[in-house]
Write a protein that holds these residues in place. Structure first.
Motif, PDB file in Angstrom:
ATOM      1  N   VAL A  16      86.928  12.872  24.083  1.00 49.34           N
ATOM      2  CA  VAL A  16      85.777  12.062  24.475  1.00 49.34           C
ATOM      3  C   VAL A  16      85.583  12.146  25.989  1.00 49.34           C
ATOM      4  CG1 VAL A  16      84.797   9.750  24.556  1.00 49.34           C
ATOM      5  CG2 VAL A  16      86.082  10.498  22.530  1.00 49.34           C
ATOM      6  N   ALA A  17      86.639  11.827  26.740  1.00 47.73           N
ATOM      7  CA  ALA A  17      86.541  11.838  28.198  1.00 47.73           C
ATOM      8  C   ALA A  17      87.938  11.860  28.800  1.00 47.73           C
ATOM      9  CB  ALA A  17      85.787  10.610  28.703  1.00 47.73           C
ATOM     10  N   THR A  18      88.033  12.459  29.986  1.00 49.14           N
ATOM     11  CA  THR A  18      89.287  12.452  30.721  1.00 49.14           C
ATOM     12  C   THR A  18      89.028  12.109  32.182  1.00 49.14           C
ATOM     13  OG1 THR A  18      89.173  14.819  31.199  1.00 49.14           O
ATOM     14  CG2 THR A  18      90.407  14.160  29.237  1.00 49.14           C
ATOM     15  N   ILE A  19      90.052  11.571  32.837  1.00 50.63           N
ATOM     16  CA  ILE A  19      89.987  11.287  34.265  1.00 50.63           C
ATOM     17  C   ILE A  19      91.348  11.634  34.856  1.00 50.63           C
ATOM     18  CG2 ILE A  19      90.525   8.833  33.845  1.00 50.63           C
ATOM     19  CD1 ILE A  19      88.808   8.199  36.346  1.00 50.63           C
ATOM     20  N   THR A  20      91.339  12.468  35.892  1.00 56.04           N
ATOM     21  CA  THR A  20      92.588  12.917  36.484  1.00 56.04           C
ATOM     22  C   THR A  20      93.090  11.911  37.522  1.00 56.04           C
ATOM     23  OG1 THR A  20      91.582  14.117  38.319  1.00 56.04           O
ATOM     24  CG2 THR A  20      91.777  15.293  36.218  1.00 56.04           C
ATOM     25  N   SER A  21      94.261  12.209  38.060  1.00 57.88           N
ATOM     26  CA  SER A  21      94.803  11.368  39.129  1.00 57.88           C
ATOM     27  C   SER A  21      93.918  11.425  40.367  1.00 57.88           C
ATOM     28  CB  SER A  21      96.226  11.806  39.470  1.00 57.88           C
ATOM     29  OG  SER A  21      96.249  13.163  39.862  1.00 57.88           O
ATOM     30  N   GLY A  22      93.175  12.500  40.524  1.00 60.05           N
ATOM     31  CA  GLY A  22      92.243  12.629  41.640  1.00 60.05           C
ATOM     32  C   GLY A  22      90.834  12.178  41.308  1.00 60.05           C
ATOM     33  N   TYR A  23      90.689  11.529  40.153  1.00 62.61           N
ATOM     34  CA  TYR A  23      89.414  10.946  39.723  1.00 62.61           C
ATOM     35  C   TYR A  23      88.374  12.004  39.337  1.00 62.61           C
ATOM     36  CZ  TYR A  23      91.234   6.431  41.110  1.00 62.61           C
ATOM     37  OH  TYR A  23      92.010   5.299  41.224  1.00 62.61           O
TER      38      TYR A  23
END
Length: 115
Positions: free
Chosen positions: A48-55
């Protein structure tokens, strides 16, 4: 070891909104790539969606413009704001945490969108 607990699922009418939350244990949350996946009845689990540590953020085409992923590192929590929900969004939504070669999963929360 990272433990993930989802909340916020439920029954909503088409066009409505829900906000999912996923609380993570441990002290490395800020380093994790967090994601939401879903699995509809009879179908494979999908991103669906992802967000990394760097946004850095990535969305599935089917939810772009309707869903928003965000994270609060102070609360060890990732969110999924879901607007303009459609019946085809009905699924069990799973939280995922990825770090190096490890993947962790929550138990899932059911979202049902009625027409």
């Amino acid at each position: 070891q990272v433990q993930l607990v989802e909340s916020g699922g439920g029954l909503v009418q088409a066009g409505g909104s829900l906000r999912l939350s996923c609380a993570a244990s441990g002290s490395i949350f800020r380093l994790l790539t967090m994601g939401w996946y879903r699995q509809a009845p009879g179908k494979q689990r999908e991103l669906v969606a992802t967000i990394t540590s760097g946004y850095d953020i990535n969305y599935a085409d089917s939810v772009k413009g309707r869903f928003t992923i965000s994270r609060d590192n102070a609360k060890n929590t990732v969110y999924l704001q879901m607007n303009s929900l459609k019946p085809e969004d009905t699924a069990v939504y799973y939280c995922n945490a990825h770090f190096t070669r490890m993947d962790y999963w929550g138990k899932g929360t059911l979202v049902t969108v009625s027409s």
